[in-house]
Write a protein that holds these residues in place. Structure first.
Motif, PDB file in Angstrom:
ATOM      1  N   UNK A   1     -16.658  23.311   1.088  1.00  0.00           N
ATOM      2  CA  UNK A   1     -17.382  24.052   0.369  1.00  0.00           C
ATOM      3  C   UNK A   1     -16.113  23.705  -1.236  1.00  0.00           C
ATOM      4  N   UNK A   2     -15.165  23.167  -2.021  1.00  0.00           N
ATOM      5  CA  UNK A   2     -14.928  22.966  -3.369  1.00  0.00           C
ATOM      6  C   UNK A   2     -16.005  21.755  -3.370  1.00  0.00           C
ATOM      7  N   UNK A   3     -16.723  21.046  -2.324  1.00  0.00           N
ATOM      8  CA  UNK A   3     -17.352  19.878  -2.369  1.00  0.00           C
ATOM      9  C   UNK A   3     -18.742  20.441  -3.042  1.00  0.00           C
ATOM     10  N   UNK A   4     -19.093  21.523  -2.717  1.00  0.00           N
ATOM     11  CA  UNK A   4     -20.195  22.170  -2.811  1.00  0.00           C
ATOM     12  C   UNK A   4     -20.180  22.774  -4.555  1.00  0.00           C
ATOM     13  N   UNK A   5     -19.342  23.880  -4.604  1.00  0.00           N
ATOM     14  CA  UNK A   5     -19.445  24.115  -5.875  1.00  0.00           C
ATOM     15  C   UNK A   5     -19.177  23.231  -6.865  1.00  0.00           C
TER      16      UNK A   5
ATOM     17  N   UNK B   1     -22.476  21.611  -7.309  1.00  0.00           N
ATOM     18  CA  UNK B   1     -23.356  22.193  -7.564  1.00  0.00           C
ATOM     19  C   UNK B   1     -23.541  22.637  -9.378  1.00  0.00           C
ATOM     20  N   UNK B   2     -22.474  23.014  -9.926  1.00  0.00           N
ATOM     21  CA  UNK B   2     -21.686  23.179 -10.993  1.00  0.00           C
ATOM     22  C   UNK B   2     -22.338  22.080 -11.337  1.00  0.00           C
ATOM     23  N   UNK B   3     -22.193  20.865 -11.181  1.00  0.00           N
ATOM     24  CA  UNK B   3     -22.231  19.526 -12.054  1.00  0.00           C
ATOM     25  C   UNK B   3     -24.114  19.626 -12.579  1.00  0.00           C
ATOM     26  N   UNK B   4     -24.764  19.982 -11.328  1.00  0.00           N
ATOM     27  CA  UNK B   4     -26.533  19.633 -10.975  1.00  0.00           C
ATOM     28  C   UNK B   4     -26.477  20.816 -12.100  1.00  0.00           C
TER      29      UNK B   4
ATOM     30  N   UNK C   1     -32.565  17.356   1.416  1.00  0.00           N
ATOM     31  CA  UNK C   1     -33.336  18.068   0.001  1.00  0.00           C
ATOM     32  C   UNK C   1     -32.714  18.568  -0.908  1.00  0.00           C
ATOM     33  N   UNK C   2     -31.143  19.215  -0.524  1.00  0.00           N
ATOM     34  CA  UNK C   2     -30.196  20.382  -1.529  1.00  0.00           C
ATOM     35  C   UNK C   2     -29.382  18.811  -2.098  1.00  0.00           C
ATOM     36  N   UNK C   3     -28.916  17.956  -0.550  1.00  0.00           N
ATOM     37  CA  UNK C   3     -28.175  16.665  -0.941  1.00  0.00           C
ATOM     38  C   UNK C   3     -28.174  15.557  -2.204  1.00  0.00           C
ATOM     39  N   UNK C   4     -29.812  15.665  -1.797  1.00  0.00           N
ATOM     40  CA  UNK C   4     -29.929  14.769  -2.463  1.00  0.00           C
ATOM     41  C   UNK C   4     -30.606  14.901  -3.912  1.00  0.00           C
TER      42      UNK C   4
ATOM     43  N   UNK D   1     -25.051  15.622  -7.900  1.00  0.00           N
ATOM     44  CA  UNK D   1     -24.421  14.687  -8.175  1.00  0.00           C
ATOM     45  C   UNK D   1     -22.854  14.324  -7.208  1.00  0.00           C
ATOM     46  N   UNK D   2     -23.138  13.165  -6.999  1.00  0.00           N
ATOM     47  CA  UNK D   2     -21.015  12.483  -6.550  1.00  0.00           C
ATOM     48  C   UNK D   2     -20.577  13.850  -6.674  1.00  0.00           C
TER      49      UNK D   2
END
Ligand code: PLP
Length: 416
Positions: free
Chosen positions: A107-111, A114-117, A251-254, A257-258
């Motif tokens: 969940x931390x990875x996603x948050x 997504x913020x960085x994106x 489609x989201x993971x692409x 960003x890391x």
């Protein structure tokens, strides 16, 4: 060599199954262990322990980088585990399976990504529910500090069921993500996640499910659910600690960003610029938990021997039996009475603090959880500081529930 799921299933027999878990024969305080804290972490079958030992004894090498026998062998086993996870949750491709430390890191990875994106703008909303684990609250607040994301909370009724009408009304143009728990770790509620996803998708909002408690209890099919993201932990599904999965639709993971930078996630690096590897590798910086991944693969193989429905039915019988027996105890109140429940029972007893219950029944070798279960907002909802929680796995027995009930009655007598 890839293990395909066997069509011929092993017949479930609890006495036979218990022999697979060496810890279940140990004594605690001179009494046979009664382990009823499976929602916190599950016990490990010998085959998982063997997978870890074998890897470190015979196959240990770093992965992805070496062109020598052992490195290739370790890489093959680790990537084979990813394939097992892909099949286990029915992802479309292994590129959608990111290995992480556990649900929390997923969940931390996603948050963070997504913020960085720049997925969120100031004032955007993430919808969570009143029964979230802190792992699905705090990461959004950390990001909120930077981006001013607002958390909107789906209310629950007194039985611990989500108010779906309220949920539907909450979705508005500022809603960017719905992030809810599949099965609650403190109430046991199985949330109607397919319906939640349908509602969110009808308004073009993606959904993350926190599957930490669901994956051990039921067959999860991310394509059938149409989940955009799904996170779970290996250690709750009879695998090792320190390994888990974040599934995400490609489609989201692409476009994300890391999460972290370092070795193994890059394609080229100069001092001016770095280009990143494909998914999922761009999210997996540094040497991963190789043994953990292999151990998780072994846990999946172990579970795949069984008909998961048969295991779930047995766990439901344990739940029904424990609910009936505990309800007969005067002054005991079960917290969480949803119609759809997994094998988790939280309870309180008038006049006795949950910590006293937990500590005293431990003297009889019975392990249950006491506290807020990392779900303080749900405790506030019920106006409770804590509960006692018994949670079952398919290796638990009716006799163990009888011991729990006897233990609770003994504590009650001491306090009366
Ligand atoms: N979500 C739920 C529903 C949980 O029950 C837990 C752990 O208890 C977590 C998230 C966090 O899991 P982990 O600590 O393995 O990251």
């Amino acid at each position: 060599m890839i293990n395909t799921i066997s069509e011929i299933k092993r017949k479930f027999d609890v006495n036979e199954v218990r022999k697979d878990f060496p810890i279940l024969t140990r004594m605690v305080n001179d009494k046979p262990l009664v382990y009823l804290d499976n929602a916190a972490t599950s016990q490990k079958p010998q085959v998982v322990i063997n997978a870890l030992t074998n890897y470190y004894t015979y196959d240990n090498a770093n992965i992805h980088r070496g062109l020598y026998f052992l490195s290739e062998l370790a890489t093959e086993q680790y990537e084979d585990a990813r394939l097992k996870v892909k099949e286990f949750i029915n992802a479309l491709s292994t590129s959608e399976v990111i290995f992480v430390k556990g649900t929390t890191e997923g969940i931390n990875l996603l948050a963070s990504s997504l913020c960085r994106a720049k997925f969120f703008n100031e004032g955007d909303e993430v919808i969570v529910s009143n029964m979230e684990h802190h792992a699905n609250i705090v990461p959004w607040q950390l990001m909120g500090d930077r981006k001013k994301i607002k958390l909107s909370v789906i209310p629950i009724n007194d039985d611990g069921e989500l108010d779906l009408d309220a949920f539907e009304k909450m979705i508005n143009p500022k809603t960017k993500l719905v992030s809810v728990v599949h099965i609650s770790n403190s109430l046991g509620t199985i949330n109607p996640v397919k319906k939640i996803i349908d509602i969110a998708h009808s308004k073009n909002v993606p959904v993350l499910l926190d599957g930490a408690q669901a994956v051990p209890h039921c067959k999860v099919d991310v394509q059938d659910l149409d989940a955009d993201f799904y996170a779970f932990s290996g250690h709750k599904v009879f695998g090792p600690t320190g390994i888990g999965v974040l599934y995400g639709k490609a489609e989201y993971l692409e476009m994300m960003p890391p999460y972290q930078g370092g070795g193994d996630m890059i394609r080229t690096v100069t001092f001016e610029k770095t280009t990143f590897d494909d998914i999922p590798r761009k999210f997996e910086a540094g040497t991963p938990n190789i043994a953990g991944g292999i151990g998780l693969g072994a846990a999946i193989d172990y579970l795949n021997q069984f008909d998961r429905k048969e295991l779930a039915e047995y766990e439901n019988m344990l739940l029904d039996y424990a609910t009936k027996k505990l309800s007969e105890i005067e002054g005991l109140r079960i917290i969480g009475k949803a119609k759809e429940k997994a094998s988790v029972i939280s309870f309180v007893i008038e006049g006795i603090h949950p910590y006293d219950i937990g500590t005293l029944i431990d003297t009889d070798g019975i392990a249950i959880r006491t506290g807020h279960h990392c779900t303080q907002p749900i405790m506030q909802r019920y106006n409770l500081p804590a509960t006692s929680r018994a949670s079952f796995a398919f290796y638990n027995t009716f006799e163990e529930i009888d011991k729990l009930v006897a233990g609770v009655l003994k504590v009650k007598k001491m306090f009366s």
